[in-house]
Design an enzyme around this catalytic site. Structure first.
Site, PDB file in Angstrom:
ATOM      1  N   HIS A 136     -12.036 -71.349  15.809  1.00 12.81           N
ATOM      2  CA  HIS A 136     -10.795 -72.124  15.760  1.00 12.81           C
ATOM      3  C   HIS A 136     -10.711 -72.711  14.345  1.00 12.81           C
ATOM      4  O   HIS A 136     -11.748 -72.950  13.710  1.00 12.81           O
ATOM      5  CB  HIS A 136     -10.912 -73.239  16.800  1.00 12.81           C
ATOM      6  CG  HIS A 136      -9.667 -74.037  17.029  1.00 12.81           C
ATOM      7  ND1 HIS A 136      -9.269 -75.044  16.178  1.00 12.81           N
ATOM      8  CD2 HIS A 136      -8.747 -74.000  18.020  1.00 12.81           C
ATOM      9  CE1 HIS A 136      -8.159 -75.590  16.653  1.00 12.81           C
ATOM     10  NE2 HIS A 136      -7.817 -74.976  17.766  1.00 12.81           N
ATOM     11  N   ASP A 213     -19.350 -75.534  18.913  1.00 12.32           N
ATOM     12  CA  ASP A 213     -18.032 -76.052  19.285  1.00 12.32           C
ATOM     13  C   ASP A 213     -17.817 -75.729  20.764  1.00 12.32           C
ATOM     14  O   ASP A 213     -17.607 -74.577  21.132  1.00 12.32           O
ATOM     15  CB  ASP A 213     -16.974 -75.374  18.392  1.00 12.32           C
ATOM     16  CG  ASP A 213     -15.550 -75.511  18.921  1.00 12.32           C
ATOM     17  OD1 ASP A 213     -15.345 -76.139  19.981  1.00 12.32           O
ATOM     18  OD2 ASP A 213     -14.638 -74.969  18.275  1.00 12.32           O
ATOM     19  N   GLN A 216     -13.852 -75.240  24.564  1.00 11.29           N
ATOM     20  CA  GLN A 216     -13.360 -74.427  25.682  1.00 11.29           C
ATOM     21  C   GLN A 216     -14.422 -74.176  26.741  1.00 11.29           C
ATOM     22  O   GLN A 216     -14.135 -73.576  27.776  1.00 11.29           O
ATOM     23  CB  GLN A 216     -12.865 -73.068  25.156  1.00 11.29           C
ATOM     24  CG  GLN A 216     -11.676 -73.143  24.233  1.00 11.29           C
ATOM     25  CD  GLN A 216     -10.430 -73.662  24.923  1.00 11.29           C
ATOM     26  OE1 GLN A 216     -10.301 -73.595  26.142  1.00 11.29           O
ATOM     27  NE2 GLN A 216      -9.495 -74.186  24.148  1.00 11.29           N
ATOM     28  N   LYS A 239      -9.353 -81.355  27.353  1.00 10.67           N
ATOM     29  CA  LYS A 239      -9.473 -80.002  27.892  1.00 10.67           C
ATOM     30  C   LYS A 239     -10.366 -79.991  29.137  1.00 10.67           C
ATOM     31  O   LYS A 239     -10.641 -78.959  29.728  1.00 10.67           O
ATOM     32  CB  LYS A 239     -10.041 -79.054  26.832  1.00 10.67           C
ATOM     33  CG  LYS A 239      -9.102 -78.867  25.625  1.00 10.67           C
ATOM     34  CD  LYS A 239      -9.597 -77.771  24.721  1.00 10.67           C
ATOM     35  CE  LYS A 239      -9.010 -77.841  23.329  1.00 10.67           C
ATOM     36  NZ  LYS A 239      -7.608 -77.450  23.238  1.00 10.67           N
ATOM     37  N   CYS A 377      -4.288 -71.377  16.567  1.00  8.44           N
ATOM     38  CA  CYS A 377      -5.187 -71.961  15.542  1.00  8.44           C
ATOM     39  C   CYS A 377      -6.360 -71.046  15.240  1.00  8.44           C
ATOM     40  O   CYS A 377      -7.468 -71.513  14.949  1.00  8.44           O
ATOM     41  CB  CYS A 377      -5.680 -73.354  15.948  1.00  8.44           C
ATOM     42  SG  CYS A 377      -4.381 -74.572  15.924  1.00  8.44           S
TER      43      CYS A 377
END
Lengths: 419, 148
Positions: A136, A213, A216, A239, A377
């Site tokens: 991202h 990261d 998600q 999220k 993104c």
């Protein structure tokens, strides 16, 4: 002691329970453009269950006060609620200590904090930072800035046509100059689940800091930072069915001790004089100013909600729904799924041969179906896959088989319009 | 279906399928590039200006149906017009797609097909990208425009 046998939950039971949970999300029960809302934009943000909304309302209605150093009852309660949320997040990530959890605005701020700090304390000219082609922008740009500042070089692990990291590429690209490896756990535009455990082990072999990261990942799979073996892990609350504007960074105590403060201000100090200031220990060192207290409380409630449902069950349901959706979408002529890695998460990015993703998004909206269109993104992924943009349906535990049917019917309508 | 037809009128679908003036004019002397970074749309507008008149005009690029049809219909609307006339048409078009009170789609001929866009704020930039790019091409100043 005798172990009580756990009743085995059937797939049908699981689906019925998820349908029941759907009732807990007020925003899902509305009509859009005259049709029942079908919300399939969960990779952008998820809806919030009643317990999260109530926890935040209750905080403002009953406990609202500034935290830390308050001697009055409300301040004590607010501090307890905030620190309780920190403990909840630590448990959620299987972190060794709650003091390793820093509350921030979200994943983006967390990666910026790490990149900014490492640019100061580790990166030197000629050093290397390794990321992947599926990151991202929030895991690209902060490292570009850190490289520019420090004179380090950014290297990018290539991906395959189906959206996986090229086999063996991470190992091949690591050198004795690699200081940081920063990789996405689950790709937001492809759904690919990366082998973060292996990547972190490889990074450590060359002495690099391993950053993951998790934006998600956390809503779809159980995350154990010790099992992954990373040095830092970041995610956003919104999220994960929590509020916007709050997220968490977990990092090893030693790393947090080494990183310089990200911002200066109240709450991050020990002693301030005009000559010299000494900083508080982590996590306070990184939480200058009044933090998002109600956000942390909401995030704590969201994490508890997810834990109660159970990430194993969520993962099982997600996978079932993803299989149905993949099968149905692949049957639509002219539809190309972008990102088909084995074992991927419940994210379906696609294009149609006759319609641009923006037109797909608008016509789906007319049918009450909310998806996201554009580059998500991840502009380098779009270039790599040879598309200007994609349409993306991303699933959550509250989505249903009927909603997948509605999505596919709506996609067929797009095809009718753009014959 | 009426909502769908309000936005995706037959004329828009037709110009999306078969864009007019989708070519590079041989004697183009003004050009500009327009980007919509949000959707990756990119368009190049090429103009042959002759004494303040748009003698020929063409465009290149890729985008959604709204942006492509808008570029196509724009080229038809401004060909043979003076720069000032083109600006007046753009103002009328812009008022229409942004839903300005008192906008008069009837005065815009075929461009009135885009009247439905004002109901979709997320698509206004798609409809106006070609026009901003044309404006950059025929006026002094930067020859690259972005919607963001």
């Amino acid at each position: 002691m005798t172990e009580r046998a756990q009743p085995i939950e059937t797939a049908a039971d699981l689906r019925a329970d998820m349908l029941r949970l759907r009732e807990e999300f007020p925003a899902l029960h509305q009509r859009v453009r005259g049709r029942p809302l079908v919300y399939l934009d969960n990779a952008a943000t998820t809806h919030k269950p009643r317990v999260v909304l109530e926890a935040m309302t209750r905080f403002y209605a009953e406990d609202n006060s500034n935290i830390h150093r308050g001697v009055h009852a409300l301040s004590v309660r607010a501090t307890e609620a905030y620190e309780q949320a920190r403990s909840t997040v630590a448990r959620f990530l299987s972190a060794p200590s709650a003091s390793e959890i820093v509350f921030l605005r979200g994943t983006t701020e967390a990666i910026n904090l790490i990149a900014h700090g490492l640019a100061h304390c580790r990166l030197r000219p000629g050093d290397e930072v390794l990321i992947t082609h599926m990151e991202h922008h929030s895991n690209i740009v902060p490292w570009q800035m850190a490289c520019k500042q420090s004179g380090a070089t950014l290297k990018v692990v290539p991906i395959t046509d189906n959206g996986e990291l090229e086999h063996g590429a991470v190992e091949r690209m690591l050198t004795d100059r690699t200081r940081v490896v920063s990789v996405v756990h689950v790709s937001n535009s492809l759904g690919t689940v990366n082998p973060v455990r292996e990547i972190c082990a490889l990074a450590h072999k060359v002495g690099a800091v391993a950053v993951v990261d998790g934006a998600q990942a956390v809503a779809h799979m159980a995350v154990d930072v010790q099992e992954i073996g990373c040095d830092a892990y970041a995610f956003s609350g919104h999220k994960l069915m929590g509020p916007t504007g709050v997220g968490a960074l977990w990092a090893r105590q030693e790393l947090l001790a080494e990183l310089p403060p990200y911002q200066g201000g109240g709450d991050m100090i020990e002693v301030v004089t005009f000559e010299k200031t000494t900083y508080a220990k982590a996590p306070a060192k990184f939480e200058a100013g009044t933090p998002n207290i109600s956000g942390a409380v909401g995030l704590g409630a969201a994490v508890s909600f997810i834990e109660q449902v159970g990430l194993d069950r969520i993962h099982a349901y997600d996978t079932w729904l993803l299989e149905r959706a993949t099968e149905q979408m692949q049957a639509i002529p002219g539809l190309r799924l972008i990102g088909t890695a084995p074992g991927k998460a419940a994210i379906l990015a696609f294009t149609l041969d006759t319609a641009h993703p923006h037109d797909i998004g608008t016509i789906l909206d007319m049918e009450g179906v909310a998806i996201r269109t554009g580059h998500h993104c991840t502009q380098p992924v779009m270039v790599r896959m040879g598309v200007p943009a994609t349409a993306r349906a991303s699933l959550s535990l509250y989505n249903t088989q009927e909603e997948i049917d509605t999505l596919c019917r709506a996609v067929n309508k797009v095809k009718e319009v753009f014959q | 279906m009426s909502e769908m037809q309000d936005l995706y009128q037959e004329i828009i679908l037709d110009h999306n399928r078969k864009p007019r003036n989708f070519s590079i004019p041989a004697h183009a002397n003004h050009t500009a590039v327009g980007h919509n970074p949000l959707c990756g749309d990119q368009i190049t507008v090429l103009v042959e200006l002759d004494g303040g008149v748009i003698k020929t005009i063409g465009f290149q690029g890729a985008g959604c149906a709204i942006s492509k049809a808008s570029a196509s219909l724009m080229t038809e609307a401004v060909k043979g017009r003076t720069i000032d006339e083109a600006k007046v048409i753009f103002e009328g078009f812009h008022d229409m797609v942004t839903g300005v009170a008192g906008a008069e789609p009837e005065a815009l001929g075929k461009l009135a097909a885009f009247a439905g866009v004002c109901e979709y704020p997320a698509r206004v930039k798609c409809a106006s990208l070609a026009w901003h790019t044309l404006q950059a091409a025929i006026t002094e100043g930067p020859t690259t425009v972005s919607t963001e």
